[in-house]
Design a protein around this motif. Structure first.
Motif, mmCIF file in Angstrom:
data_model
loop_
_atom_site.group_PDB
_atom_site.id
_atom_site.type_symbol
_atom_site.label_atom_id
_atom_site.label_comp_id
_atom_site.label_asym_id
_atom_site.label_seq_id
_atom_site.Cartn_x
_atom_site.Cartn_y
_atom_site.Cartn_z
ATOM 1 N N LYS A 1 21.075 14.505 1.771
ATOM 2 C CA LYS A 1 21.591 13.362 1.015
ATOM 3 C C LYS A 1 22.345 13.840 -0.214
ATOM 4 O O LYS A 1 23.396 13.290 -0.577
ATOM 5 N N GLN A 2 21.817 14.878 -0.845
ATOM 6 C CA GLN A 2 22.443 15.406 -2.061
ATOM 7 C C GLN A 2 23.790 16.049 -1.757
ATOM 8 O O GLN A 2 24.768 15.847 -2.486
ATOM 9 N N CYS A 3 23.866 16.834 -0.688
ATOM 10 C CA CYS A 3 25.107 17.558 -0.395
ATOM 11 C C CYS A 3 26.096 16.727 0.417
ATOM 12 O O CYS A 3 27.286 17.040 0.459
ATOM 13 N N GLY A 4 25.624 15.706 1.090
ATOM 14 C CA GLY A 4 26.515 14.839 1.839
ATOM 15 C C GLY A 4 26.628 15.167 3.304
ATOM 16 O O GLY A 4 26.560 14.297 4.155
ATOM 17 N N ASN A 5 26.792 16.448 3.633
ATOM 18 C CA ASN A 5 26.870 16.880 5.028
ATOM 19 C C ASN A 5 26.659 18.385 5.113
ATOM 20 O O ASN A 5 26.584 19.079 4.098
ATOM 21 N N LEU A 6 26.585 18.897 6.351
ATOM 22 C CA LEU A 6 26.298 20.312 6.556
ATOM 23 C C LEU A 6 27.418 21.204 6.027
ATOM 24 O O LEU A 6 27.178 22.319 5.580
ATOM 25 N N ARG A 7 28.651 20.720 6.106
ATOM 26 C CA ARG A 7 29.763 21.529 5.599
ATOM 27 C C ARG A 7 29.585 21.817 4.114
ATOM 28 O O ARG A 7 29.797 22.938 3.655
ATOM 29 N N ASN A 8 29.214 20.779 3.355
ATOM 30 C CA ASN A 8 29.009 20.977 1.917
ATOM 31 C C ASN A 8 27.804 21.865 1.647
ATOM 32 O O ASN A 8 27.800 22.635 0.687
ATOM 33 N N LEU A 9 26.781 21.769 2.488
ATOM 34 C CA LEU A 9 25.597 22.612 2.316
ATOM 35 C C LEU A 9 25.960 24.085 2.418
ATOM 36 O O LEU A 9 25.420 24.922 1.695
ATOM 37 N N MET A 10 26.893 24.413 3.314
ATOM 38 C CA MET A 10 27.302 25.802 3.499
ATOM 39 C C MET A 10 27.834 26.421 2.223
ATOM 40 O O MET A 10 27.720 27.626 2.007
ATOM 41 N N ASP A 11 28.421 25.587 1.360
ATOM 42 C CA ASP A 11 29.087 26.117 0.169
ATOM 43 C C ASP A 11 28.276 25.917 -1.104
ATOM 44 O O ASP A 11 28.753 26.223 -2.195
ATOM 45 N N MET A 12 27.039 25.414 -0.971
ATOM 46 C CA MET A 12 26.227 25.180 -2.163
ATOM 47 C C MET A 12 25.697 26.493 -2.730
ATOM 48 O O MET A 12 25.214 27.354 -1.990
ATOM 49 N N SER A 13 25.792 26.633 -4.030
ATOM 50 C CA SER A 13 25.314 27.842 -4.695
ATOM 51 C C SER A 13 23.809 27.757 -4.939
ATOM 52 O O SER A 13 23.187 26.713 -4.740
#
Length: 229
Positions: A57-69
């Motif tokens: 929910k925080q990152c929005g989707n798996l693509r954004n999760l890949m780039d989270m620091s």
């Protein structure tokens, strides 16, 4: 019967995805359940599955999760450094699997060969990454290096950095590639200008710039095919 029901209720939520994975396979699990397995445990207030749901929910989707620091992950309630490291390790393993052919000899015969080589690595990134592929005299890729990480809409690259790395690799030629975080691979005037500067520098040092690829989301544009090289 009551004992069985009681026992099922006592099974921790974070263990249920493991049981389902063992019984039905990883492909049957949801994104949250797979993340829960990486997290291993939840917190006192929520199970690993619920914690995984909070992350999605925080990152929005798996693509954004890949780039989270690490900093972004640990800012989520319930995610400490250990859990953040577990997630980053899992993500990095996934990236390395998609790039596993780096260990094999890849020959570039057309722009698509080079684009396929870097597409999965670059297509989801939020910032522009400038990558150089170093080739030998038979157009085999012998090395790759990320030489610049820019902002959301600009990447600063100097020809001397590119050709210093090429000379270090004893490269006969190079292919440059960078991503557009917007997903649209249409080259900007700056992309075209940089391509011309790199080609001119390559002529001076005797290392040909075979192409400059702009990577979008599942699409790419070859600046050589567009007549800019």
């Amino acid at each position: 019967m009551e004992t069985q029901i009681s026992t099922l209720r006592e099974v921790p939520h974070e263990e249920r995805p493991r049981e389902r994975m063992m019984r039905y396979g990883a492909e049957s699990l949801s994104h949250a359940e797979l993340l829960a397995i990486l997290l291993r445990t939840g917190t006192q207030r929520q199970s690993a599955v619920h914690l995984a749901g909070s992350i999605l929910k925080q990152c929005g989707n798996l693509r954004n999760l890949m780039d989270m620091s690490m900093e972004e992950l640990t800012s989520i309630r319930g995610i400490g450094p250990a859990k953040a490291l577990q997630l980053r390790a899992g993500i990095e393993l996934g990236r390395r699997i998609t790039r596993s052919r780096l260990d094999d000899t890849v020959t570039v015969r057309r722009p698509k060969d080079a684009a396929d080589y870097v597409m999965e690595e670059l297509r989801y990134l939020k910032k522009e990454h400038f990558v150089v592929l170093f080739l030998d005299t038979k157009n085999h890729i012998i090395a790759r290096e990320t030489l610049s990480v820019g902002t959301l809409n600009a990447s600063l690259v100097h020809p001397r950095e590119v050709f210093r790395a090429a000379i270090k690799c004893s490269s006969a030629s190079i292919i440059c590639a960078h991503n557009h975080p917007s997903g649209d691979p249409a080259p900007s005037p700056e992309d075209i200008m940089l391509t011309k500067r790199l080609a001119e520098a390559g002529q001076l040092v005797g290392i040909e710039v075979l192409d400059h690829l702009v990577i979008g989301d599942g699409r790419f544009i070859s600046l050589k095919e567009q007549g800019h090289l």
